[in-house]
Design a protein around this motif. Sequence first.
Motif, PDB file in Angstrom:
ATOM      1  N   VAL A  34       0.847  -1.200   0.000  1.00 40.73           N
ATOM      2  CA  VAL A  34       0.000   0.000   0.000  1.00 40.73           C
ATOM      3  C   VAL A  34       0.879   1.246   0.000  1.00 40.73           C
ATOM      4  N   ALA A  69       5.760   6.081  -2.477  1.00 37.78           N
ATOM      5  CA  ALA A  69       4.721   5.725  -1.508  1.00 37.78           C
ATOM      6  C   ALA A  69       3.794   6.906  -1.223  1.00 37.78           C
ATOM      7  N   LYS A 111      -7.592  10.547  -5.516  1.00 33.03           N
ATOM      8  CA  LYS A 111      -8.425  10.008  -6.592  1.00 33.03           C
ATOM      9  C   LYS A 111      -9.634  10.868  -6.858  1.00 33.03           C
TER      10      LYS A 111
HETATM   11  P1  TYM Z   1      -7.295   3.913  -1.800  1.00 29.77           P
HETATM   12  O1  TYM Z   1      -8.347   3.407  -2.709  1.00 29.77           O
HETATM   13  O2  TYM Z   1      -7.444   5.286  -1.248  1.00 29.77           O
HETATM   14  O3  TYM Z   1      -5.880   3.875  -2.517  1.00 29.77           O
HETATM   15  C1  TYM Z   1      -5.399   2.712  -3.176  1.00 29.77           C
HETATM   16  C2  TYM Z   1      -3.913   2.538  -2.965  1.00 29.77           C
HETATM   17  O4  TYM Z   1      -3.173   3.640  -3.489  1.00 29.77           O
HETATM   18  C3  TYM Z   1      -2.340   4.201  -2.473  1.00 29.77           C
HETATM   19  N1  TYM Z   1      -2.314   5.657  -2.683  1.00 29.77           N
HETATM   20  C4  TYM Z   1      -1.210   6.368  -2.914  1.00 29.77           C
HETATM   21  N2  TYM Z   1       0.081   6.027  -3.003  1.00 29.77           N
HETATM   22  C5  TYM Z   1       0.966   7.006  -3.262  1.00 29.77           C
HETATM   23  N3  TYM Z   1       0.632   8.306  -3.431  1.00 29.77           N
HETATM   24  C6  TYM Z   1      -0.652   8.702  -3.347  1.00 29.77           C
HETATM   25  N4  TYM Z   1      -0.978   9.984  -3.513  1.00 29.77           N
HETATM   26  C7  TYM Z   1      -1.641   7.709  -3.070  1.00 29.77           C
HETATM   27  N5  TYM Z   1      -3.000   7.749  -2.921  1.00 29.77           N
HETATM   28  C8  TYM Z   1      -3.391   6.487  -2.677  1.00 29.77           C
HETATM   29  C9  TYM Z   1      -3.021   3.830  -1.167  1.00 29.77           C
HETATM   30  O5  TYM Z   1      -2.113   3.833  -0.098  1.00 29.77           O
HETATM   31  C10 TYM Z   1      -3.541   2.446  -1.484  1.00 29.77           C
HETATM   32  O6  TYM Z   1      -2.504   1.486  -1.348  1.00 29.77           O
HETATM   33  N6  TYM Z   1      -8.522   1.565   2.397  1.00 29.77           N
HETATM   34  C11 TYM Z   1      -7.819   1.421   1.134  1.00 29.77           C
HETATM   35  C12 TYM Z   1      -8.393   0.302   0.270  1.00 29.77           C
HETATM   36  C13 TYM Z   1      -8.436  -1.007   0.936  1.00 29.77           C
HETATM   37  C14 TYM Z   1      -7.329  -1.855   1.211  1.00 29.77           C
HETATM   38  C15 TYM Z   1      -7.888  -3.028   1.815  1.00 29.77           C
HETATM   39  C16 TYM Z   1      -5.968  -1.752   0.987  1.00 29.77           C
HETATM   40  C17 TYM Z   1      -9.556  -1.645   1.364  1.00 29.77           C
HETATM   41  N7  TYM Z   1      -9.222  -2.856   1.901  1.00 29.77           N
HETATM   42  C18 TYM Z   1      -7.057  -4.080   2.218  1.00 29.77           C
HETATM   43  C19 TYM Z   1      -5.155  -2.814   1.383  1.00 29.77           C
HETATM   44  C20 TYM Z   1      -5.700  -3.966   1.991  1.00 29.77           C
HETATM   45  C21 TYM Z   1      -7.961   2.718   0.369  1.00 29.77           C
HETATM   46  O7  TYM Z   1      -8.872   3.478   0.565  1.00 29.77           O
HETATM   47  O8  TYM Z   1      -7.059   2.879  -0.623  1.00 29.77           O
END
Ligand code: TYM
Length: 331
Positions: free
Chosen positions: A147, A185, A199
């Motif tokens: 993540v 990250a 997003k």
């Molecule tokens: P979400 O949907 O907000 O984001 C998905 C993944 O992208 C990473 N991410 C980023 N990495 C670098 N820079 C950024 N600006 C950036 N924005 C987002 C997030 O860290 C993520 O890895 N709760 C989680 C979804 C989820 C999940 C899980 C993740 C639900 N169940 C189980 C891992 C395991 C989420 O809202 O990610």
Amino acid sequence: MEPKKVLYSAIQPTGIITIGNYAGAIANWLKVQDDYTSIYAIADLHALTVRQVPQEFRQRALSFFAQYLAVGLDPEKSVIYFQSHVPFHTELQWLLNCYTYVGEMTRMTQFKDKSQKNADNINMGLLDYPVLMAADILLYQSAFVPVGADQKQHLEITRDIAIRFNNLYGETFVVPEPYIAKQGARIFSLQDPTAKMSKSDPDPNAAVSIIEDADSIMRKFKRAVTDCDSVVEFREDKPAISNLLTIFSAMTDRSVESLVNEYHDLGYRRFKHDLGEAVVERFAPVRERYLKLMNDKGYLSEVARQGAERAGRMAYKTVAKVKRKIGLVQP
Ligand code: TYM
């Protein structure tokens, strides 16, 4: 031979899949597909914590699923599915709720942020979000969770819940480790290098999608904000250029150092142009595959059905074990 360890991750189908999601999470998913039993979900239940328009939501979730395949996740190698197709997620969530303290949830940074942003809709789901995420991960006995840095706190609480349960009932869950990229990250907005690339940013110039067309990508990088002077360097007091360097590096697998060597004195215009081209080059084939996949809904639903079936078989075992340990009467 030892069975492969499980790797689990997910994205919520809100907004667009950005190059930030790619750099922070997906790029790592692609690197390790062969080394682990990999499971990737569309976290559609998580997305319900904010209001969704049903027709758009359905369309977006399907589009995200097609993007998973288009970007290179291989259903022959990985389990790819919709969270809502496997009912064990919410079942385990309830069970884990009873081992999670309200205080732990109200302390979560994301809960505080989202409560502020959605002050008129601070629903129970928003508070309970991390427990659903813990259930996602623990259901599959996942060892690693790739993540971005923003999810670290949710991983920590997942570990706490797993350890707490294991201490009470004996070894039940694998305690997962976060898998966070050294570079990429945390990708920042193209319009404000102090804010995470989100997003769902209302400013369309703040983020780039992984299926965006070439002209639009080039335009957004041209408009990306820069720092005051004109040297290309990775420095704390140059957050805009440092962010663009991180993106460039994540897209090309070139080190920031080699990019700085090449672009140091060439000026921002040239640097942003070449960066735009690198992003276009990386994602043009993804866009092409995506457009084809979206025309083949039958294939998409078949892959989703098989994914949910495989996921369901794994998840069932964990839920049965948990119920037995807790003392629920066996059916
Ligand atoms: P979400 O949907 O907000 O984001 C998905 C993944 O992208 C990473 N991410 C980023 N990495 C670098 N820079 C950024 N600006 C950036 N924005 C987002 C997030 O860290 C993520 O890895 N709760 C989680 C979804 C989820 C999940 C899980 C993740 C639900 N169940 C189980 C891992 C395991 C989420 O809202 O990610």
